[in-house]
Design a protein around this motif. Structure first.
Motif, mmCIF file in Angstrom:
data_model
loop_
_atom_site.group_PDB
_atom_site.id
_atom_site.type_symbol
_atom_site.label_atom_id
_atom_site.label_comp_id
_atom_site.label_asym_id
_atom_site.label_seq_id
_atom_site.Cartn_x
_atom_site.Cartn_y
_atom_site.Cartn_z
ATOM 1 N N SER A 128 0.814 -1.225 0.000
ATOM 2 C CA SER A 128 0.000 0.000 0.000
ATOM 3 C C SER A 128 0.846 1.273 0.000
ATOM 4 N N GLY A 129 2.140 1.127 0.270
ATOM 5 C CA GLY A 129 3.001 2.308 0.327
ATOM 6 C C GLY A 129 3.074 2.911 1.724
ATOM 7 N N GLU A 130 2.361 2.265 2.649
ATOM 8 C CA GLU A 130 2.447 2.729 4.042
ATOM 9 C C GLU A 130 3.901 2.652 4.519
ATOM 10 N N ILE A 131 4.563 1.592 4.079
ATOM 11 C CA ILE A 131 6.025 1.508 4.248
ATOM 12 C C ILE A 131 6.611 1.717 2.857
ATOM 13 N N ASP A 132 7.363 2.813 2.688
ATOM 14 C CA ASP A 132 7.959 3.046 1.358
ATOM 15 C C ASP A 132 9.476 3.142 1.420
ATOM 16 N N THR A 133 10.024 2.906 2.626
ATOM 17 C CA THR A 133 11.468 3.036 2.796
ATOM 18 C C THR A 133 11.997 1.904 3.672
ATOM 19 N N MET A 134 13.147 1.391 3.277
ATOM 20 C CA MET A 134 13.818 0.395 4.118
ATOM 21 C C MET A 134 15.256 0.835 4.377
ATOM 22 N N VAL A 135 15.649 0.748 5.622
ATOM 23 C CA VAL A 135 17.049 0.987 5.959
ATOM 24 C C VAL A 135 17.720 -0.369 6.067
ATOM 25 N N LEU A 136 18.662 -0.599 5.201
ATOM 26 C CA LEU A 136 19.449 -1.825 5.311
ATOM 27 C C LEU A 136 20.644 -1.482 6.194
ATOM 28 N N THR A 137 20.746 -2.140 7.332
ATOM 29 C CA THR A 137 21.815 -1.767 8.263
ATOM 30 C C THR A 137 23.178 -2.159 7.716
ATOM 31 N N HIS A 138 23.273 -3.385 7.195
ATOM 32 C CA HIS A 138 24.537 -3.821 6.593
ATOM 33 C C HIS A 138 24.256 -5.018 5.689
ATOM 34 N N TRP A 139 25.303 -5.441 5.003
ATOM 35 C CA TRP A 139 25.098 -6.424 3.941
ATOM 36 C C TRP A 139 25.251 -7.863 4.411
ATOM 37 N N HIS A 140 25.196 -8.107 5.688
ATOM 38 C CA HIS A 140 25.281 -9.486 6.186
ATOM 39 C C HIS A 140 24.057 -10.293 5.756
ATOM 40 N N LEU A 141 24.305 -11.588 5.563
ATOM 41 C CA LEU A 141 23.278 -12.497 5.045
ATOM 42 C C LEU A 141 21.959 -12.448 5.816
ATOM 43 N N ASP A 142 22.021 -12.388 7.127
ATOM 44 C CA ASP A 142 20.797 -12.477 7.926
ATOM 45 C C ASP A 142 19.999 -11.169 7.945
ATOM 46 N N ASP A 155 8.803 -3.438 -5.708
ATOM 47 C CA ASP A 155 10.188 -3.492 -6.216
ATOM 48 C C ASP A 155 10.819 -2.104 -6.332
ATOM 49 N N LYS A 156 10.028 -1.079 -5.954
ATOM 50 C CA LYS A 156 10.576 0.288 -6.027
ATOM 51 C C LYS A 156 10.752 0.901 -4.637
ATOM 52 N N ILE A 157 10.679 0.098 -3.614
ATOM 53 C CA ILE A 157 10.852 0.633 -2.253
ATOM 54 C C ILE A 157 12.215 1.332 -2.172
ATOM 55 N N LYS A 158 12.252 2.456 -1.498
ATOM 56 C CA LYS A 158 13.523 3.197 -1.384
ATOM 57 C C LYS A 158 14.407 2.498 -0.341
ATOM 58 N N ILE A 159 15.658 2.277 -0.704
ATOM 59 C CA ILE A 159 16.564 1.574 0.220
ATOM 60 C C ILE A 159 17.781 2.444 0.531
ATOM 61 N N TYR A 160 18.103 2.520 1.811
ATOM 62 C CA TYR A 160 19.356 3.132 2.254
ATOM 63 C C TYR A 160 20.290 1.998 2.670
ATOM 64 N N GLY A 161 21.402 1.828 1.976
ATOM 65 C CA GLY A 161 22.355 0.772 2.326
ATOM 66 C C GLY A 161 23.769 1.324 2.329
ATOM 67 N N PRO A 162 24.650 0.745 3.149
ATOM 68 C CA PRO A 162 26.035 1.238 3.171
ATOM 69 C C PRO A 162 26.679 1.144 1.795
ATOM 70 N N ARG A 225 31.628 -4.738 5.470
ATOM 71 C CA ARG A 225 32.168 -3.522 6.090
ATOM 72 C C ARG A 225 31.095 -2.466 6.171
ATOM 73 N N GLY A 226 31.019 -1.775 7.311
ATOM 74 C CA GLY A 226 30.137 -0.621 7.450
ATOM 75 C C GLY A 226 28.724 -0.965 7.879
ATOM 76 N N GLU A 227 28.183 -0.152 8.775
ATOM 77 C CA GLU A 227 26.810 -0.385 9.243
ATOM 78 C C GLU A 227 26.056 0.935 9.392
ATOM 79 N N ASN A 228 24.809 0.911 8.947
ATOM 80 C CA ASN A 228 23.911 2.053 9.153
ATOM 81 C C ASN A 228 23.236 1.954 10.520
ATOM 82 N N VAL A 229 23.171 3.072 11.198
ATOM 83 C CA VAL A 229 22.488 3.142 12.489
ATOM 84 C C VAL A 229 21.407 4.209 12.386
#
Lengths: 354, 97
Positions: A128-142, A155-162, A225-229
């Protein structure tokens, strides 16, 4: 002599000659420039899933048997039966009553994440777009390999990733699969078509009033390497840090808030993995982290995932305000092998309000 | 140029130069002040990652010692009697982690 001690001595000398009055007590003009991230009314956290894997020993065995902790995570044929995932829902209430919903991380196993999203209605919130953003903390598998579970709803959700992403990460994100020793270890059939904001450690990324991302460029094992907080400034209460694994270290996060964020001298708490006694190992030096955290006078500490139950139990005993979880996690189809009745973790299905 | 304009321009120039100097001085003072403030303020969690276990615990304490020994062996790094933080730092310097 270390820089810190050297400067301490220098400061003491300055005080001795009467200079500290002017140097040590900065005027407003000379005060450190701090980032104003604004304020929000409250932050509600829902633990969608903090069980990245279910069996600690198996996870450790997969690492050790495949070359050790410096091995590229994409070169390990992980036991698929052990895969769970880490994901969190943040609901930020603004001062005007508006609520912003933010997804943090997207787990590991698609099967597990599909179940989790369905259980909490996250799939519908993304659609529904209620959630339109995802913060990816880091690139670890889990935290990342379950990306298909998110993208199939948008498939167009906005992503913040390191910015420290590797070609294998990119391959998975934009639609592909990776194999280790002939075994498919992840796949994504829904190529990402949205905006990927590659974060770096030079700036704060402001999402909403009172909410900002800060990337910390720190070494992490398994070739990551690197993590978003996520820093949240709750009006009248103070700063809350929301983390995936907290690889930069909790004290560093609090210290950064104090030094770089307007209002950051008041720490309210934290939520997330704290990456202390990951395999339930104990070292007396971990007491120093308890002491260090106490120095910031946090009011609410919600922890789980890679924190280590043993550390959380000792921290609670030592007087840190560890928020207790419930038994809601037992209603999930699977539980972590290290979960205990002490409930010092906020576990799957728990909520906490800051 | 009339004498009056000459003096006015010269004054403007002097003020601008003084302003630049003051800004530069202020930046210098801010930097010095920040460093001294860091030192006087006993906030934990400052410094470089490998300065202490307090800073690097998420790497150096979170994993069992044998994992670092395994990585050190692979790299021919001496590890017996060596602190985990020093092994980790060496691994980092070599780009292993």
């Amino acid at each position: 002599m270390k820089r810190r001690n050297f400067l301490k001595a220098m400061g003491a000398t300055a005080a001795g000659v009467g200079a500290a009055a002017t140097i040590g007590a900065p005027t407003k003009a000379f005060a450190r420039k701090k980032e104003d991230i604004g304020e929000c009314k409250s932050l509600k956290i829902t633990v969608l899933t903090e069980t990245s894997w279910f069996d600690n020993d198996q996870f450790k065995k997969d690492i050790v048997d495949n070359g050790g902790a410096s091995t590229n995570q994409y070169d390990i044929p992980w036991d698929p039966k052990n895969a769970g995932g880490y994901a969190t829902l943040l609901e930020i209430e603004q001062l005007d009553g508006t609520v912003n919903k933010l997804l943090m991380d997207t787990g590991w196993s698609n099967e597990w994440m599909d179940y989790v999203y369905d259980r909490h209605g996250i799939d519908k919130m993304i659609e529904s777009g209620e959630i339109d953003t995802m913060v990816l903390t880091h690139w670890h598998l889990d935290h990342f390999w379950g990306i298909e579970s998110t993208l199939k709803h948008n498939d167009k959700i906005k992503i913040y990733g390191p910015e420290t992403m590797y070609p294998e990460d990119e391959k998975l994100l934009y639609g592909g699969k990776n194999e280790a020793k002939g075994v498919v270890i992840n796949k994504n059939d829904v190529p990402f078509k949205g905006e990927l904001v590659k974060t770096n450690s030079k700036q704060f990324y402001k999402l909403y009033p009172g909410v900002a991302i800060k990337e910390f460029d720190v070494p992490i094992l398994l070739r990551v390497r690197g993590e978003n907080v996520v820093y949240v400034n709750v009006k009248g209460k103070g700063i809350v840090t929301v983390t995936g694994c907290c690889h930069p270290g909790l004290l560093t996060l609090y210290s950064t808030a104090r030094r770089q964020i307007k209002g950051g001298d008041k720490i309210y708490g934290c939520y997330g993995g704290l990456h202390i006694s990951l395999f339930e190992n104990w070292d007396p030096k971990m007491d120093d982290i308890i002491k260090g955290a106490k120095a910031f006078n946090p009011v609410k500490m919600g922890c789980n995932h890679c924190t280590g139950w043993v550390w959380a139990e000792n921290a609670a005993k030592a007087g840190l305000p560890i928020v207790k979880g419930t038994n809601e996690y037992k209603n999930y189809p699977r539980q972590s092998s290290v979960a205990k009745d002490t409930n010092v973790f906020l576990t799957n299905g728990d909520t906490v309000v800051f | 140029m009339r004498r009056r304009e000459f003096f006015r321009d010269a004054l403007d120039e002097s003020i601008r130069a003084a302003q630049k100097g003051f800004i530069s001085l202020q930046e210098t003072f801010t930097e010095v002040n920040d460093s001294v403030q860091d030192a006087l303020d006993d906030t934990p969690g400052k410094g470089d990652f490998f300065d202490s276990y307090e800073m690097s615990y998420s790497l150096t304490l979170a994993y069992p010692r044998e994992m670092f020994e395994q990585m050190a062996r692979d790299q021919d790094i001496p590890y017996e009697g060596v602190e985990t933080i020093d092994i980790a730092n060496e691994l980092y310097k070599r780009g292993v982690i």
